[in-house]
Scaffold this motif. Structure first.
Motif, PDB file in Angstrom:
ATOM      1  N   ARG A  94       0.814  -1.208   0.000  1.00 59.31           N
ATOM      2  CA  ARG A  94       0.000   0.000   0.000  1.00 59.31           C
ATOM      3  C   ARG A  94       0.856   1.271   0.000  1.00 59.31           C
ATOM      4  N   ASN A 143      -7.868   3.598  -2.756  1.00 60.63           N
ATOM      5  CA  ASN A 143      -7.411   3.213  -1.425  1.00 60.63           C
ATOM      6  C   ASN A 143      -8.117   1.937  -0.953  1.00 60.63           C
ATOM      7  N   ALA A 187      -6.132  -1.395  -0.165  1.00 61.63           N
ATOM      8  CA  ALA A 187      -6.201  -1.908   1.212  1.00 61.63           C
ATOM      9  C   ALA A 187      -6.715  -3.349   1.197  1.00 61.63           C
ATOM     10  N   ASN A 241      -4.277  -6.343   2.251  1.00 62.15           N
ATOM     11  CA  ASN A 241      -4.575  -6.895   3.577  1.00 62.15           C
ATOM     12  C   ASN A 241      -4.561  -8.417   3.540  1.00 62.15           C
TER      13      ASN A 241
END
Ligand code: SAM
Length: 282
Positions: free
Chosen positions: A171, A222, A226, A230
């Protein structure tokens, strides 16, 4: 007297003001003024620029910035013990150094500054990463700053400039490289600091691009990044499935294999997917 200005050497300043390093404030000081002047030069041409310095401590980097011609330095320091040492620098460079005693995470420095603005800091690493993310994600682009020149743990610096295909890519790389040119300009061994930390450090220089490299809504991008990182070991069709019921079709339309993993995907493809997601009815 030191090599770069007429002020006393930093060891003497630290001893005279009893600035013993405090671990809880992440204090690892740079005492070599030739090195701090070199970091200041890595920030670009400072003449005609206002500079925000976060965490000046005894003022080694501050002195580098002023000696390299910064028009005005606004220094934000949490540790009040450093203020008398910084006041001496301020007296030596009349009207060019303004010090704020406080937490950089809570202070909005903009009221005191005139563009063009550059940001330079040797900060505790946790504070540095949090500030970097804030500076990279403002509501409007271009941001208020022209460049960021920041010291990080070397491993974090490598994550900022990483390219797709490796463990370091995530990220932070996407956030940084979408809207800036980011490169490592210097690496420093532990012995460059007093006290010496356990790890190597690196200075990253990020220049704000006039506009993002590829169009995308920052919030959607974003969310994609993410979700993808993740669960970075999962295929994208699984890690992104919560974003849209037809995620496989959208991935294919963006030119991304649904069985690929986030770390294989470049910025352009992430942005294409973010645009398709923003436009796709649910
Ligand atoms: N710039 C100096 C140098 O290069 O030698 C000091 C660097 S030292 C790694 C980090 C500095 O940031 C310390 O002076 C510390 O007190 C200050 N600091 C730590 N947390 C801070 C925060 N949240 N806001 C402002 N300053 C902070």
């Amino acid at each position: 007297m030191s090599a770069i200005d007429g002020l006393p050497p930093l060891r003497e300043v630290i001893a005279r003001h009893d600035l013993r390093a405090k671990k809880q404030l992440g204090q690892n000081f740079l005492l070599d003024l030739n090195l701090t002047a070199k970091i200041a030069r890595a920030a670009g041409d400072l003449t005609g620029c206002d500079v925000i310095e976060v965490g000046p401590g005894p003022g080694g980097l501050t002195r580098g910035l002023l000696a390299e011609g910064a028009r005005h330095v606004l220094a934000i320091e949490k540790d009040a013990r450093a203020l008398p040492a910084l006041a001496e620098i301020s007296e030596f460079y009349p009207g060019r150094l303004h010090v704020i005693n406080g937490d950089a995470l809570e202070i909005d420095p903009l009221a005191h500054l005139t563009p063009p603005i550059r940001i330079v800091a040797n900060l505790p690493y946790n504070v540095g990463t949090e500030l970097l993310i804030r500076w990279l994600t403002p509501a409007e682009w271009p941001p208020f700053w022209q460049s960021l020149t920041l010291m990080f743990q070397k491993e974090v610096a490598e994550r900022i400039v990483a390219k797709p295909g490796g463990k370091a890519y995530g990220r932070l790389a996407v956030l940084a490289q979408w809207r800036t040119d980011a490169r490592i300009v210097m690496t420093l061994p532990p012995e460059a600091f007093v006290p010496a930390p356990k790890i190597h450090s690196a200075v990253v220089h990020l220049t704000a691009l006039p506009e993002p490299r590829f169009p995308a809504d920052p919030k959607v991008l974003n969310r994609v990044v993410a979700a993808g990182f993740n669960q970075r070991r999962k295929m994208l069709r699984a890690s992104l499935k919560g974003l849209h019921p037809q995620i496989e079709d959208l991935l294919n339309a963006a030119g991304i294999s649904p069985t690929a993993r986030a770390e294989e995907i470049g910025l352009e493809e992430f942005c294409a997917l973010a645009r398709l997601l923003a436009a796709a009815p649910r």
